[in-house]
Design a protein around this motif. Structure first.
Motif, short mmCIF file in Angstrom:
data_model
loop_
_atom_site.label_atom_id
_atom_site.label_comp_id
_atom_site.label_asym_id
_atom_site.label_seq_id
_atom_site.Cartn_x
_atom_site.Cartn_y
_atom_site.Cartn_z
N LYS A 173 0.76 -1.18 0.08
CA LYS A 173 -0.09 0.04 0.02
C LYS A 173 0.91 1.30 -0.04
CE LYS A 173 -3.92 -2.12 2.27
NZ LYS A 173 -4.83 -2.21 1.28
N VAL A 174 2.03 1.12 0.22
CA VAL A 174 3.04 2.48 0.54
C VAL A 174 2.45 3.37 1.29
CG1 VAL A 174 4.99 3.56 -0.92
CG2 VAL A 174 3.70 1.56 -1.63
N GLY A 175 1.69 3.09 2.37
CA GLY A 175 1.03 4.22 3.57
C GLY A 175 -0.10 4.76 2.72
N SER A 176 -0.78 4.19 1.63
CA SER A 176 -1.55 5.25 0.76
C SER A 176 -2.83 4.27 0.74
CB SER A 176 -1.32 5.54 -0.60
OG SER A 176 -2.18 6.37 -1.04
N ASN A 177 -4.05 4.95 0.52
CA ASN A 177 -5.25 4.56 0.19
C ASN A 177 -5.64 4.66 -1.26
OD1 ASN A 177 -5.80 3.57 2.88
ND2 ASN A 177 -6.73 5.56 3.54
N ILE A 178 -4.92 5.35 -2.09
CA ILE A 178 -5.01 5.28 -3.50
C ILE A 178 -4.61 4.04 -4.32
CG2 ILE A 178 -4.45 7.79 -3.20
CD1 ILE A 178 -2.17 7.14 -5.17
N ASP A 179 -5.22 4.15 -5.47
CA ASP A 179 -4.97 2.91 -6.26
C ASP A 179 -3.51 3.31 -7.08
OD1 ASP A 179 -7.59 1.67 -6.04
OD2 ASP A 179 -8.37 2.86 -7.52
N LEU A 180 -2.55 2.63 -6.69
CA LEU A 180 -1.21 2.72 -7.13
C LEU A 180 -0.92 2.24 -8.55
CD1 LEU A 180 0.74 1.60 -4.01
CD2 LEU A 180 0.35 4.14 -4.67
N PRO A 181 -0.34 3.12 -9.38
CA PRO A 181 0.11 2.55 -10.78
C PRO A 181 0.87 1.34 -10.73
CG PRO A 181 1.45 4.54 -10.23
CD PRO A 181 0.38 4.28 -8.96
N ASP A 182 0.87 0.45 -11.69
CA ASP A 182 1.59 -0.59 -11.81
C ASP A 182 3.23 -0.41 -12.27
OD1 ASP A 182 2.28 -3.28 -11.83
OD2 ASP A 182 1.57 -3.66 -13.71
N VAL A 183 3.70 0.01 -11.11
CA VAL A 183 5.36 0.50 -11.43
C VAL A 183 6.18 -0.79 -10.64
CG1 VAL A 183 5.09 2.72 -11.89
CG2 VAL A 183 5.37 2.01 -9.49
N MET A 184 5.80 -1.50 -9.85
CA MET A 184 6.40 -2.64 -9.29
C MET A 184 6.46 -4.02 -9.90
SD MET A 184 5.24 -1.44 -5.51
CE MET A 184 3.75 -1.15 -5.75
N GLY A 185 5.14 -4.29 -10.47
CA GLY A 185 4.94 -5.59 -11.24
C GLY A 185 4.70 -6.44 -10.20
N ALA A 244 4.61 2.15 6.49
CA ALA A 244 5.29 3.23 5.93
C ALA A 244 4.56 4.67 5.82
CB ALA A 244 5.73 2.81 4.44
N VAL A 245 5.28 5.68 5.75
CA VAL A 245 4.73 7.04 5.45
C VAL A 245 4.12 6.92 3.98
CG1 VAL A 245 4.80 9.43 5.24
CG2 VAL A 245 6.08 7.85 7.16
N GLU A 246 3.19 7.56 3.50
CA GLU A 246 2.63 7.60 2.06
C GLU A 246 3.55 7.89 1.25
OE1 GLU A 246 -1.73 8.77 0.16
OE2 GLU A 246 -0.93 10.32 1.61
N PHE A 247 3.62 6.97 0.26
CA PHE A 247 4.78 7.29 -0.86
C PHE A 247 6.21 7.46 -0.21
CE2 PHE A 247 0.78 9.44 -2.32
CZ PHE A 247 0.50 8.25 -2.99
N CYS A 248 6.46 7.25 0.94
CA CYS A 248 7.83 7.21 1.69
C CYS A 248 8.13 8.94 1.79
CB CYS A 248 8.95 6.51 0.75
SG CYS A 248 8.47 4.79 0.82
N LEU A 249 7.15 9.54 1.57
CA LEU A 249 7.37 11.36 1.51
C LEU A 249 7.01 11.71 2.68
CD1 LEU A 249 8.52 13.36 -0.49
CD2 LEU A 249 5.81 13.58 -1.13
N GLY A 250 7.81 11.28 3.87
CA GLY A 250 7.42 11.95 5.22
C GLY A 250 8.64 11.60 6.15
N ILE A 251 9.38 12.26 6.78
CA ILE A 251 10.24 12.01 7.85
C ILE A 251 9.65 11.78 9.05
CG2 ILE A 251 11.21 14.15 8.23
CD1 ILE A 251 13.45 11.14 7.21
N THR A 252 8.71 12.61 9.56
CA THR A 252 8.11 12.47 10.93
C THR A 252 7.48 10.98 10.99
OG1 THR A 252 5.90 13.09 10.31
CG2 THR A 252 7.66 14.89 10.84
#
Length: 461
Positions: free
Chosen positions: A97-109, A132-140
């Motif tokens: 999920k990479v910390g998200s609730n959105i539909d992720l694009p197929d970039v990981m296979g 994980a923080v959403e899209f890994c874009l968060g240091i806190t």
């Protein structure tokens, strides 16, 4: 909680388990069951795990027990229960999920990547996926879509666990796994390590392959480890690297001695706005190591402040290229508002501006390679301040200020292509980290240095 079984790796670490496992004193199934019991008992509050793979973990553990009894030895990590940041494709587990609730694009296979396959070849037992923080874009470590794990250093007050490998940091600190896998693009392993009082390794970008993982920014993404100790990290690093590089694991004697090390102390950037208590602890650590023979020399790293102009452009731009503009705009209402705002800033970035920043980074990496001549590593506090309360992060302006302080000392290593570690410092109160940075590709030596520093600090404590 008094009847909660003790963390089975808390005393002997990875090395102790490896010896007992081969001597038949302990089984992989037994330690896996203990971790699963600890997860069931305390993770409801901690929220470290996104998914717990009970059935497959026990099946793998039993298989490892059968193999070792039959004379098949996969190496030092065989039968070791681990947790993996929820950014990797793992078979028999939900897609990340990479910390998200959105539909992720197929970039990981749909296939496991090279690194996850290496962990399987090592005989690791996968306990589950950590938040994980959403899209890994968060240091806190703060995450509104999937929840913010609880920093175990303060069980009364909800403090930031550090991100984006928030769940992995909490899982190892709480004794919910033998070690944890994270990723680090700007401090995402080292900050959780510092805030949770554990050891964190950021490998040199490109050393360990990231295929099969969600990319934040492929230019700086790296895989890392969160462990109880530098000693555990060195064993895990050498074992995994041997599999990835096809050279076979061979234990080697470290030639590192404290009285033969020259450590650089940057006079600029890394000491800016550091909490006085952290600065004092950092200076005391340097003094302790100096008394044991370490040579410290001051230096200036003029390239370090460049990170402040680079990452606010590179990361939103990289994420937009992955998510796609229309996909992002149609789903941004489902995202953490702070992260959505950061990504949206990339819509205004001009290609020539980004390319100019990347060209500047290339030149700076060359310059820094020369600056490392004569130094075994550079040292700094890992973060400029202690872990803040999660409630402090709810004010966007205050949260951004705190986040900038968390990445001040970690982002330069990513920007300049270095490897780096964070060692927990033996101080009263909330945990802090002591960062060591080294030239690209010198990961093993850096870990060997960290092992010696760790041993010396343990004697001090």
């Amino acid at each position: 909680m008094n009847d909660l079984p003790l963390d089975p790796f808390s005393q002997g670490g990875l090395e102790g388990f490896a010896k007992d496992f081969r001597a038949g004193k302990v089984s992989s199934e037994a330690v896996t069951k203990i971790y699963l019991e600890r997860i069931r008992a305390i993770d409801a509050k901690l929220g470290a795990f996104e998914t717990v793979a009970t059935d497959s973990a026990l099946a793998t553990a039993r298989a490892m027990d059968l193999l070792i009894r039959s004379g098949t030895d996969l190496g030092p990590l065989m039968g070791v229960p681990i947790a993996i940041k929820d950014v990797f494709v793992i078979s028999q587990m939900p897609g990340p999920k990479v910390g998200s609730n959105i539909d992720l694009p197929d970039v990981m296979g749909s296939e496991e990547g090279t690194f996850i396959k290496a962990l399987r070849k090592a005989g690791c037992v996968f306990l589950g996926q950590t938040k994980a923080v959403e899209f890994c874009l968060g240091i806190t470590g703060h995450s509104s879509p999937r929840g913010t794990p609880w920093n175990v250093s303060d069980m009364e007050n909800h403090r930031a666990p550090g991100g984006s490998s928030s769940g992995s940091g909490v899982a190892i600190a709480a004794g919910l796994c033998a070690f944890a896998i994270g990723s680090d693009s700007g401090g995402s392993v080292r900050v959780p390590a510092a805030f949770n009082g554990v050891f964190g390794l950021k490998t040199t970008a490109g050393l360990w392959p990231t295929d099969g993982a969600f990319p934040l920014d492929p230019r700086v993404d790296s895989i890392g480890l969160l462990t109880r100790s530098a000693k555990d990290a060195l064993l895990a690093f050498n074992t995994i690297s041997a599999i990835l590089f096809g050279c076979g694991y061979q234990p080697r004697r470290s030639g590192v001695r404290l009285d033969r090390l020259c450590l650089g102390v940057p006079e600029n950037h890394f000491g800016d706005n550091v909490n006085p208590q952290i600065s004092n602890a950092f200076q005391k650590t340097n003094q302790h190591l100096q008394e044991r023979g370490c040579l410290f020399e001051k230096l200036t790293v003029p390239e370090a402040p460049e990170r402040a102009g680079y990452f606010p452009v590179s990361m939103p731009s990289a994420l937009l290229s992955i998510l796609g503009k229309e996909n992002f705009l149609s789903q941004k209402h489902l995202m953490d508002p702070v992260i959505a705002k950061r990504i949206a800033s990339g819509l205004e970035v001009k290609a020539y501006e980004f390319l100019a920043l990347e060209d500047k980074r290339t030149e700076s990496r060359k310059s820094v390679a020369d600056r490392f001549i004569g130094f075994d590593a550079w040292v700094s506090p890992t973060t400029a301040d202690f872990a803040p309360l999660v409630s402090d992060l709810e004010d966007p302006e205050k949260g951004m200020t705190l986040a900038m302080g968390m990445t001040q000392n970690t982002q330069p290593a990513n920007y300049l292509g270095l490897c780096a570690v964070s060692l927990p410092l033996p101080v009263d109160g909330l945990p802090i980290g002591y960062q060591l940075m080294a030239a690209p590709g010198s990961d093993q030596k850096l870990l060997e240095i960290a092992v010696e520093v760790e041993a010396s600090l343990a004697q001090q404590a």
